[in-house]
Design an enzyme around this catalytic site. Structure first.
Site, short mmCIF file in Angstrom:
data_model
loop_
_atom_site.label_atom_id
_atom_site.label_comp_id
_atom_site.label_asym_id
_atom_site.label_seq_id
_atom_site.Cartn_x
_atom_site.Cartn_y
_atom_site.Cartn_z
N HIS A 22 -74.15 28.64 -3.83
CA HIS A 22 -75.22 29.60 -3.51
C HIS A 22 -76.55 28.86 -3.45
O HIS A 22 -76.93 28.15 -4.39
CB HIS A 22 -75.31 30.67 -4.59
CG HIS A 22 -74.17 31.66 -4.58
ND1 HIS A 22 -73.17 31.66 -3.63
CD2 HIS A 22 -73.91 32.73 -5.41
CE1 HIS A 22 -72.34 32.66 -3.89
NE2 HIS A 22 -72.74 33.32 -4.95
N CYS A 57 -73.30 35.09 -10.75
CA CYS A 57 -73.38 33.72 -10.21
C CYS A 57 -74.79 33.32 -9.78
O CYS A 57 -75.30 32.27 -10.18
CB CYS A 57 -72.40 33.56 -9.04
SG CYS A 57 -72.47 34.90 -7.84
#
Lengths: 345, 345, 345, 345
Positions: A237, A148
């Site tokens: 994120h 990710c």
């Protein structure tokens, strides 16, 4: 309409696959597979569904089957959200059985003959599929998407790499809770806290980045160092990135390169491709996790605060992306679309 | 017992001064001063006290006075927690009136004749007081302590700098809410969010660090780049630090240098000096904000995850410190103790 | 298309008005008004926009005007998100000038000739407009919507009241941060905390509930007691409700009455009316704030855990609603739609 | 010095036992027992220690043994923090073997011959020990402490019950994460959320309250209804309590009764007894979880906002207590002290 199986469908990323495939113009969730604990249950019984929107109606009543080629039948494509501990072998089984597996697991990412695909960045790597089939003597294929944090960062690095070259990258992440799956991080561990450690995450960022930005069979030749941290956000994120470019690059130059950047998925108008892979925010305090993570339906990354870096003679910036969409299931689906457009599917 | 005035006593850092001075063996809070809004009120009426422990009894009923030398009388030392917008002029007034001012404000930190003191790191800088008095023709003195993030980082850098030299430092922070004062950050801005911007913080880290680690009149000669971010923690700034040393330094070497490090405050056994300025954590997921911020009563920093940095040929680590204690009022009080031990008070 | 002015357009609730009116089939935001601090600025300059979706394009460049009838011109309807301190007088000025004002402020809610309208519950109260015009000798009108917690609770109480009668209601709330506006609650006050106090909220719940569930000119005759608490959620008020009905009511009876409940807005198919005003959740741990607050676009309330109450010989349940949609701007817009359908606009 | 065994020592409540027993004047942790997964490990290896203060040195290196009378040797007293699923049988085994077991588990709380002891409230219930020994023919004893929420509420109810009598109690809780043990609540379930369900908690509050406030063999004769909710706080349960007293009770009367209340543990000056079991807060927004949970070392409850209740002709108030101290291990230790003072140990 291609029929898709989702392996590991009851977990956090599996649920995102199911959600993103709802109403997809090319693929539909036809089979859901998970560990034997869920075998025989309906999907809605086996899943602790984590989203405000309901389970897609057609999927809710599907019976969960084992993640094996014999149990998963009559599908055209396989999405894997299996945990890394088991994914490696199972995905090979499916490839041997002739399936194309789009995998979110880390097991095969660094295999030299497996594309690690972030399609705006390295679409050309799909040529590895041919080599993979030759070497492994199977008709199917395994195609992986990046970790990710790496998916998000490499998208932002691509226009820098292409325009100015890169010598060094240092990155410090502030990663969301959903990245750890469910139940994942205990609430007692994260309220009023930061955990400065995510198992294997730094290694992944340091190796995958070079494979993705390199040639199909030759990693990029620069240096990457990551420090990864978990904070109390649900999704999204954020990464502080410091870059030493090969050639001089002003913040304005970099902003322009990023802003102008589009990839092949945009040119091909793939259904899941965002209009702009990189969205530049000009406010001094953006991107922000909660406000910007859903940019481009969660498939764009947002970049802000591009400024000079006095330590590296380079630039630094903030990049934010949705970890379970661009950083996981969304990227995998975009990869499938790309494969289809390129006649690999 | 020296009588102390606390300027800006009703704010977040002012409250910490009052709290830390309770039961202090050398200093006692004799006067509390704040903006005119609070003038004439009792301290307990003027203050929205933010701590589980009650307002120290002796201070609770003090009348708040104006932060001027004429209103603040009969004190031996002045602690300033004034906001930067007003601190500069007021602190000068007090120095002119003969007071030694220990300031937490940024106004005078970078003045060449003002010590920017983190006493384990650069105690020797107090010699600037003599120059300051000569230049400014006053009997008092202004002594500042560093910006919170910088105080924490420089403590961790000191043994590296002394042992291996430093060429470059890159730092990415995850800073606590109390650093923004009260009311500070709106709750709607930080729940499920990270704000990647703290006004002037990066500039402070990039300049103050070099002054602190340099000679009294000569900044250190290395390069610093900071990226600063606000996260949803109450107290305790965490920082991911990447260091390129001048000479080769293994993680083990660095851990040893940090672990063995003590400064003059420790040798002088100053009341607020922690036994160990740097505490090394060996668990893979430490330091953690909530668990480790009160190490050494909030005066130690904790360091963990010291490891090789593949981008800088150096090392990277995590450092954590209490932003309102080591990073503010605690450091200021330690500075006062140090001045007293060195006969400057 | 009716042109709407939004008064207090830059605040939290004002922003929700602007957001909900985007794409509305009947109303469009034509004028934005706010305090003089914003006068002359473009809306996008004057507003700290709090949502992931961008400011509606047409509104972004509107110039902010004063909230006075002379500055607000050429509109057909006025939505007021003004703070209670100033709303009372300003809203009267607009009503005198012939405007129909849909107000979210508390100033006029308890005026006997002002409808306090939660339209599924007490649509009939619009008849008070006639009385209001007669008494106050104006052509316009003031129509208010309830306090957020009250709007949510009264919707859930309505089918109980109609079917079984009510003798007593006790309610304990867990209210979201957005209810306090922006900046509102300081982050330092709410991380790892609950604040058991919201100014005037309990009084509002205790009085408004009876007006809403009563006849236009006669409050309902039962007893209400509220305890109101702020928790660290962004949006969505949860309420634990304990009801002593007049006639025996089993949990199953109550669930059925709620589930079958629809109001006039549903029958009239008003654009903002949710298909079901009350959505019953049968899982043992629902409704949950984050998962269920957007039910019905934020206009439905969700109810769960309907069970016997051993203290009151009654029932208890959990109700959740979106405080800035059903509890504020959304209810106000639904009221406007209802007025239009009823030819009051 | 009595030697104590802590059963279930590695869990959340077990750790609190170990922490609270450090430096205790009468008891010392001599044996730590836990499930067989930890068998043979040192305590510090088997435990994910959750506190800023280090594991007490003497306990850190103790070897974890099985929670059986044969493995636990040479102790004078047994504290049980075992999970309810296994506690029942194991605690009986220890009682049979002659040990006095102070249990935090729910297994035996409602046994008619087992004291459910909150010692300021119902110290007299220790007489049940004699009956227990007679009936069960064992020399040891099982003494339980209440469920966390119940321990906190009953302490606040006691002076009301004694002074005014009670007809009904309705309570709505906002409970901390530590109440669910570790890892307990998933962070993804609680950030920006409230969960309105805690398994069996309401039933416990509704039954235990009556046993505690009643005579040793006769439950109190009033009615209790609870609604229990989990919020994102680390420690400290807040409860909104609505009481219908038998005799008229003004808020002032109730505040006075609570403020003057002390129990036998205070008279006996037991080491863990707080000076005041109930601390009244007079600020309009207190008690607050983070600021007040450690009142009296976590053994006092704080009460605020005592006001009239218009629905019950009674009063309502907020009570807050530390769930793992007064609500668990601290209460258990106070019970042990009380038993010793009363010669039952």
């Amino acid at each position: 309409m291609l029929k898709a199986a989702v392996l590991g469908a009851t977990g956090m990323v599996g649920q995102i696959f199911v959600r993103l495939l709802e109403g997809h113009p090319w693929f539909e969730t036809a089979v859901v597979a998970a560990s034997e604990r869920s075998r025989g249950l309906k999907y809605k019984e086996a899943t602790r569904w984590r989203f405000p929107t309901p389970i897609p109606e057609k999927v809710a009543d599907l019976e969960v089957v084992d993640p094996t080629p014999s149990a998963v039948k009559d599908v055209d494509i396989v999405f894997s959200a299996l945990p890394a501990e088991v994914a490696g072998k199972i995905e090979e089984d499916f490839a041997k059985a002739g399936y194309t597996v789009l995998s979110n697991a880390s097991s095969h990412r660094m295999d030299p003959d497996v594309p690690l695909l972030n399609p705006e960045v390295n679409g050309g790597h799909i040529s590895l599929i041919d080599e993979q089939r030759r070497r492994r003597k199977w008709d199917g294929a395994i195609v992986t998407n990046p970790n990710c944090s790496t998916a998000i960062m490499t998208l932002s690095l691509k226009p820098i790499y292409d325009t100015f070259g890169i010598k060094r990258v240092i990155v410090s992440t502030m990663q969301a809770l959903s990245g750890a799956g469910y139940p994942g991080v205990a609430s007692l561990d994260i309220v009023d806290n930061v955990i400065p450690y995510i198992s294997k995450e730094e290694e992944k960022m340091q190796t995958e980045t070079l494979k993705i930005l390199g040639e199909p069979s030759k990693p990029a030749d620069f240096r990457v160092s990551a420090s990864c941290h978990r904070v109390a956000t649900l999704d999204g994120h954020m990464e502080a990135v410091f870059v030493e470019p090969k050639n001089e690059a002003s913040p304005e130059d970099v902003a322009k390169a990023m802003n102008n950047f589009i990839g092949e998925p945009q040119k091909l108008k793939l259904p899941t491709a965002p209009a702009k892979p990189i969205v530049i925010k000009t406010e001094e305090d953006r991107p922000q996790v909660r406000l910007d993570r859903m940019e481009g339906g969660g498939m764009s990354v947002t970049v802000g605060r591009i400024r000079k870096d006095p330590a590296l003679d380079g630039i630094k910036y903030i990049v934010l992306g949705h970890n379970t969409i661009r950083g996981a299931a969304g990227c995998s689906i975009l990869n499938a679309e790309y494969l289809k457009a390129k006649k690999y599917l």
